[in-house]
Design a protein around this motif. Structure first.
Motif, short mmCIF file in Angstrom:
data_model
loop_
_atom_site.label_atom_id
_atom_site.label_comp_id
_atom_site.label_asym_id
_atom_site.label_seq_id
_atom_site.Cartn_x
_atom_site.Cartn_y
_atom_site.Cartn_z
N ALA A 39 0.85 -1.19 0.00
CA ALA A 39 0.00 0.00 0.00
C ALA A 39 0.89 1.25 0.00
N ALA A 40 0.35 2.36 -0.48
CA ALA A 40 1.07 3.63 -0.47
C ALA A 40 1.24 4.11 0.97
N GLN A 41 2.34 4.84 1.21
CA GLN A 41 2.63 5.38 2.54
C GLN A 41 2.87 6.87 2.41
N SER A 106 3.32 20.04 1.93
CA SER A 106 2.82 19.09 0.93
C SER A 106 2.83 17.68 1.50
N MET A 107 1.98 16.85 0.93
CA MET A 107 1.95 15.43 1.29
C MET A 107 2.82 14.68 0.28
N LEU A 108 3.70 13.82 0.80
CA LEU A 108 4.51 12.95 -0.05
C LEU A 108 3.93 11.55 0.03
N ARG A 109 3.83 10.89 -1.10
CA ARG A 109 3.32 9.51 -1.15
C ARG A 109 4.40 8.61 -1.72
N PHE A 110 4.76 7.59 -0.94
CA PHE A 110 5.76 6.62 -1.35
C PHE A 110 5.08 5.32 -1.72
N GLY A 136 8.23 -4.99 -8.70
CA GLY A 136 7.39 -3.80 -8.75
C GLY A 136 8.21 -2.52 -8.81
N GLY A 137 7.69 -1.53 -9.51
CA GLY A 137 8.35 -0.23 -9.56
C GLY A 137 8.13 0.54 -8.27
N SER A 138 9.05 1.44 -7.95
CA SER A 138 8.93 2.31 -6.79
C SER A 138 8.72 3.74 -7.28
N ALA A 139 7.95 4.52 -6.54
CA ALA A 139 7.65 5.89 -6.97
C ALA A 139 7.46 6.80 -5.77
N VAL A 140 7.64 8.10 -6.02
CA VAL A 140 7.31 9.12 -5.02
C VAL A 140 6.49 10.19 -5.73
#
Length: 161
Positions: A39-41, A106-110, A136-140
């Motif tokens: 899940a996103a964090q 701002s909100m950061l989503r990892f 799986g790919g990782s993103a911010v």
């Protein structure tokens, strides 16, 4: 004195009996572990106006392996094909209210990419259709205060299976 904070977001793979991954988020020297959860964090960029930059380092999940073992006596042989390594990327952004900057608050989503599933199969004769899955790919991403839109900042692709 202006502070340049490094957000370190690294997906690291350890190889033992099982493979696992985790990430670290470092904010002003304070280490926060960001583990793969599926899940996103989310984290918030501090409102500290002395914070002027963010650096993100991402690594995609490694691909899984495929292993096939012929179990016929005298012809026993194991073939293994390793998965590819996940890509790595590093990028720096300015923090502030100007164009192209990430605003304070701002909100950061990892999104942490997991490792691909590995396949094992024992065969007696013939061929196999065993395979390893891709990582799986990782993103911010970030979302500015009072905005409902997420903006993609960086991506590291997952390795092939």
């Amino acid at each position: 004195m202006k502070i340049f904070t490094k957000f370190l977001f690294v997906l690291i793979m350890f190889f033992a009996f099982t493979q696992r991954s985790y990430s670290q988020l470092i904010i002003d020297g304070s280490i926060n572990n960001v583990s793969y959860t599926g899940a996103a964090q989310d984290f918030t960029v501090p409102m500290d106006l002395n914070l002027v930059g963010l650096t993100f380092e991402l690594e995609g999940g490694d691909g899984g392996f495929a292993r096939i073992r012929n179990t016929v006596p005298l012809f026993e042989k194991t073939c293994k094909s390793n998965g590819g390594e996940g890509a790595t990327t590093e990028i720096t952004f300015d923090v502030g209210s100007g164009a192209g900057m990430i605003p304070h608050g701002s909100m950061l989503r990892f999104v942490v990419g997991g490792q691909g599933v590995s396949g094992n199969e024992n065969i007696v004769t013939g061929t196999s259709f065993q395979y390893g899955g891709g990582g799986g790919g990782s993103a911010v991403l970030y979302k500015a205060p009072s905005s409902s839109t997420w903006n993609l900042l960086a991506v590291a692709g997952g390795g092939g299976g």
